[in-house]
Write a protein that holds these residues in place. Sequence first.
Motif, short mmCIF file in Angstrom:
data_model
loop_
_atom_site.label_atom_id
_atom_site.label_comp_id
_atom_site.label_asym_id
_atom_site.label_seq_id
_atom_site.Cartn_x
_atom_site.Cartn_y
_atom_site.Cartn_z
N ALA A 189 41.97 43.87 42.80
CA ALA A 189 41.74 42.86 41.77
C ALA A 189 41.74 41.50 42.43
O ALA A 189 42.65 41.20 43.23
CB ALA A 189 42.79 42.93 40.68
N MET A 190 40.75 40.66 42.12
CA MET A 190 40.62 39.38 42.80
C MET A 190 40.35 38.27 41.79
O MET A 190 39.53 38.42 40.89
CB MET A 190 39.48 39.41 43.83
CG MET A 190 39.67 40.43 44.93
SD MET A 190 38.25 40.50 46.08
CE MET A 190 38.39 38.91 46.90
N LYS A 191 41.08 37.18 41.96
CA LYS A 191 40.76 35.94 41.24
C LYS A 191 39.83 35.13 42.13
O LYS A 191 40.16 34.83 43.28
CB LYS A 191 42.02 35.15 40.91
CG LYS A 191 41.74 33.82 40.21
CD LYS A 191 43.02 33.04 39.93
CE LYS A 191 43.81 33.67 38.81
NZ LYS A 191 44.94 32.80 38.37
N VAL A 344 36.49 33.56 37.81
CA VAL A 344 36.04 34.92 37.52
C VAL A 344 37.07 35.90 38.09
O VAL A 344 37.57 35.70 39.21
CB VAL A 344 34.65 35.18 38.15
CG1 VAL A 344 34.23 36.64 37.97
CG2 VAL A 344 33.60 34.24 37.53
N ILE A 345 37.37 36.93 37.32
CA ILE A 345 38.22 38.02 37.82
C ILE A 345 37.32 39.23 38.08
O ILE A 345 36.51 39.62 37.22
CB ILE A 345 39.30 38.41 36.80
CG1 ILE A 345 40.19 37.22 36.48
CG2 ILE A 345 40.13 39.59 37.33
CD1 ILE A 345 40.97 36.69 37.64
N VAL A 346 37.44 39.83 39.26
CA VAL A 346 36.69 41.04 39.59
C VAL A 346 37.68 42.16 39.94
O VAL A 346 38.76 41.89 40.49
CB VAL A 346 35.69 40.82 40.74
CG1 VAL A 346 34.65 39.79 40.35
CG2 VAL A 346 36.39 40.43 42.03
N ARG A 347 37.29 43.40 39.63
CA ARG A 347 38.16 44.55 39.89
C ARG A 347 37.33 45.75 40.32
O ARG A 347 36.17 45.89 39.95
CB ARG A 347 38.95 44.91 38.60
CG ARG A 347 40.00 43.91 38.20
CD ARG A 347 40.64 44.27 36.85
NE ARG A 347 41.07 45.64 36.79
CZ ARG A 347 42.28 46.09 37.13
NH1 ARG A 347 43.19 45.25 37.56
NH2 ARG A 347 42.60 47.36 37.02
N HIS A 348 37.98 46.62 41.11
CA HIS A 348 37.31 47.83 41.55
C HIS A 348 38.36 48.83 42.03
O HIS A 348 39.32 48.45 42.71
CB HIS A 348 36.33 47.53 42.68
CG HIS A 348 35.56 48.72 43.14
ND1 HIS A 348 34.63 49.38 42.36
CD2 HIS A 348 35.57 49.38 44.35
CE1 HIS A 348 34.11 50.39 43.04
NE2 HIS A 348 34.67 50.40 44.24
N THR A 349 38.16 50.10 41.69
CA THR A 349 39.05 51.17 42.17
C THR A 349 38.36 51.94 43.27
O THR A 349 37.22 52.40 43.11
CB THR A 349 39.45 52.11 41.03
OG1 THR A 349 40.23 51.36 40.07
CG2 THR A 349 40.30 53.26 41.55
#
Length: 351
Positions: A189-191, A344-349
């Motif tokens: 998870a990244m801001k 923007v918040i981005v997420r990835h599993t």
Amino acid sequence: MKFTLIKLRLNIASILMMTCALTACSNESTVAATHNADITNGAELPVTTSYHGTASVTQGEATVDIPSLYDCQNGRSSPVGHIKSTDGKTWTVPADVRFTDTNFPFASDLNNPCTGAAYSSASEALDALDPSDIIEIDADGDVITAYVFTDNYFEMYVNGIPVGKDNVPFTQFNSNILQFQVTKPFTVAMKLVDWEENSGIGSEQNRNNAYHAGDGGMVAVFKDANNHIIAKTDENWTAQTFYSAPIRDLSCAIEQGTLRLTTECSTEARDDGSQAYALHWELPRYWYIEEFDDSAWPNATVFTNDDIGVNNKSAYTDFVDIFDSPEDDARFIWSSNVILDNEVIVRHTVN
């Protein structure tokens, strides 16, 4: 110093997270706009007189609290300010970041004109890393190396644990390398923040305009101990917008489900944009932990190198073998508007 952290999978956190559903973090509002006919260049603000949506609305520049988080020769100032919206809320702009938090480790340099770091290759930068800086999430996990280029700033969490933040908030443009030890699957998870010189209105001095809307963009590659790519940024990540500016015509901003769209809004630079609007959404609690449910969030939008304008930036071009691998090319990602969306918040599993 080695950061040894215990991986927490708290049911309490999951319960608390459920109490803050995505749509509950901000209520739909109608904001009456004040007509302003004193804007130069023959343009008036606003073009519309109302806004219907879930964001809080501010107008004009913020009060600057910190003139610059970081000073770099030939770099831009990175101010932090605050501004009150029409619904009475106070917002930190461009974002509430942990740049000065010593509990959040800085990522190491891949290329950084501010510090003089200029490795000739990614392998040289990798060899220069101190093994004690590996962030241990799982003691029995694999060591993962992440390579990141962000326009402008990032903070990265893995399974809710801070693993690295950008060491230059604005410019000069830099790239980073960081390592963490974790077992799969794990969630990144990244801001992401596109910084601003004109606090609260998302613009900067550029191209002979005092109020030029800058652009964002982030690309990342994750490799295992065998130098194999196990993840990269692409359209399979999720991305949600939390701060958009400058907005000249409030009617241009629309919402479709969880999509917060400003793609129809003007990005034209102005000599006077001091009375522009901004849209703010509250970040949901626990957005950075692995249990957070982002299934309703939009997918990230991908952009080309030309879209982001990196072909003259050595922090990127010196490492195209990493970021533009012929076998597994990473893509620049952001929300749907890489110019106006500033937080923007981005997420990835990674499975």
